[in-house]
Write an enzyme that holds these catalytic residues in place. Sequence first.
Site, short mmCIF file in Angstrom:
data_model
loop_
_atom_site.label_atom_id
_atom_site.label_comp_id
_atom_site.label_asym_id
_atom_site.label_seq_id
_atom_site.Cartn_x
_atom_site.Cartn_y
_atom_site.Cartn_z
N TYR A 111 0.88 -1.17 0.00
CA TYR A 111 0.00 0.00 0.00
C TYR A 111 0.91 1.22 0.00
O TYR A 111 2.08 1.14 -0.36
CB TYR A 111 -0.93 -0.11 1.23
N ARG A 165 -6.12 10.30 -10.73
CA ARG A 165 -5.52 11.02 -9.60
C ARG A 165 -4.96 10.00 -8.61
O ARG A 165 -5.48 9.82 -7.53
CB ARG A 165 -6.56 11.91 -8.94
N LYS A 179 -5.52 -2.40 -2.75
CA LYS A 179 -6.63 -2.20 -1.81
C LYS A 179 -7.35 -3.52 -1.52
O LYS A 179 -7.71 -3.82 -0.38
CB LYS A 179 -7.66 -1.22 -2.39
N GLU A 181 -12.04 4.68 -6.40
CA GLU A 181 -10.69 4.92 -5.89
C GLU A 181 -9.90 5.82 -6.84
O GLU A 181 -9.78 5.52 -8.03
CB GLU A 181 -9.99 3.55 -5.77
N ASP A 182 -9.39 6.92 -6.31
CA ASP A 182 -8.46 7.79 -7.05
C ASP A 182 -9.02 8.33 -8.37
O ASP A 182 -8.32 8.37 -9.39
CB ASP A 182 -7.10 7.09 -7.26
N ASP A 196 -13.51 5.86 -1.24
CA ASP A 196 -12.54 5.79 -0.14
C ASP A 196 -11.83 7.12 0.07
O ASP A 196 -11.51 7.49 1.19
CB ASP A 196 -11.53 4.67 -0.43
N ASP A 197 -11.60 7.87 -1.01
CA ASP A 197 -10.89 9.16 -0.89
C ASP A 197 -11.74 10.18 -0.17
O ASP A 197 -11.22 11.02 0.57
CB ASP A 197 -10.50 9.68 -2.28
N ASN A 199 -0.44 11.74 0.68
CA ASN A 199 0.38 10.57 0.32
C ASN A 199 1.00 10.76 -1.04
O ASN A 199 0.49 11.52 -1.85
CB ASN A 199 -0.51 9.32 0.27
#
Length: 573
Positions: A121, A174, A192, A264-265, A287-288, A429
């Site tokens: 991760y 992203r 993930k 995600e992203d 999740d973001d 991150n």
Amino acid sequence: MSKDCDYTVAGGAAEDAASTDQPVTPWTISVASGYSLLRDPRHNKGLAFNERERDSHYLRGLLPPVVLTQQLQEKKLMHSIRQYQVPLQRYTALMELQERNERLFYKLLVDNVEELLPIVYTPTVGEACQKYGSIFKRPQGLYISLKEKGKILEVLKNWPERNVQVIVVTDGERILGLGDLGCQGMGIPVGKLSLYTALGGVRPSACLPITIDVGTNNEKLLNDEFYIGLRQRRATGQEYAELLHEFMTAVKQNYGEKILIQFEDFANHNAFELLAKYSSSHLVFNDDIQGTASVVLAGLLASLRLLGGTLADHRFLFLGAGEAGTGIAELIALEISKQTGIPIEENRKKIWLVDSKGLIVDSRKESLQHFKKPWAHEHEPVKTLVEAVKAIKPTILIGTSGVGKQFTKEVVEAMASLNEKPLIMALSNPTSQAECTAEEAYTWTEGRAIFASGSPFDTFEYNGKVFVPGQANNAYIFPGFGLGVIISGAIRVHDDMLLAASEALAAQVTEEHYEKGMIYPPFSNIRKISANIAAKVAAKAYELGLASHLPQPKDLVKYAESCMYSPQYRTYR
């Protein structure tokens, strides 16, 4: 696995549904060879096949004579992985193990979670995505590109597992703080979902990583001969919306109402739009936006023991007003409403956000994106972060900017001058993008700061005291949250389920942790943490009438634990 969990057995997942001490048959085809068995990652045990299994499954002679235990295999592999000095080499070694021997991969991950989490991760997964084209060997998951438009349902049917319960999907625009990595963003869903299994106990066969490839605007990738995605600029507007809509419709058609889809992203504009558009018709979770918010809120709730007061007594200042920043801010306001009964509009006034143009204030409202507008409060314009700290006088400073080194010495010292114990959360991150380091936060506040970050930092000694930085890592929340959704058969995600997850995580920080300045429990206990989060999330789903697995189990923690996948080897008949 207990008989209570028989909802996981449909679709022929009998091997996953058996208890660990029950013999199982690894074959699902009538004629098989030992050679094939050694190349099947789900059933391969390598040198751990015993003498009887070697005879009954045509393995005699295909393996050296020694029989090893899973524990010894684990010891040998951990020794081997530790020899690599470069984190990306460790990542590659782990991915190769996953492709070779699934149970041993998860056994390593479960037993060595604190050491291996930064590899599978953040931060290492970011570098893996950047170089995915070069290290790509065997495809994992599904790639759905513009070429598949009109055929997405057929593509989903190509995936061999029928009983999928959670999909993690990205369009690669992203990735972490690294930007547009196009098709190479697949490293994120893969990573993930390995955590869904290792930390949350969701069985691997129920997990499906998906990358939606609509092109990339990354010139470097478009000119890279090893790039694995479409060589075109990103599709936008109607073309993009139509592909995503076809995908969402096909997923529900193929897997049913209770399939959890985790976004995600995605870039900010798409992330908010997709969540708003599909949250009333699908079981969706971003999740973001939501996972980050839930884990940060847990840290804030836990930190009150060190800071004093209630959540409503504090003032919050964010650097960054994208998915993470506005998502966290909204969940904080919701939690204060829950605790005080005060309308959410009032609570938002305690929370201030700074974006690239300065403090978000009322006079800027016309030019703001829709998701920033609720945070535009009355105040004169303020250009810089340090000026905002001095003007707003926050007790808590949170960084979600995706840009490193923004919490300068001047900013941190301003926080320290205003607060006896400033809470500083540098959440961006990977590590290179963190707003400040743990060492900087502790040194510039003379050891008074409570610090948490998104990526891991080592313990730090200051004036003879050892500080353990907190890690506001989404991996605390989403695996347990997903397990809770699955075991309750929830059909929608409700904000109260996110609050329940936050409260469950905060409740697991003990006095011993507080003495070290920790506001999160250690990851070494993550499966127990996940079971507790799953139980609270499931309980909330039942309470809200969103659960479909009836009747409700009496002891949800025990039930969650009984449903968790075990990576122990099985005995084969």
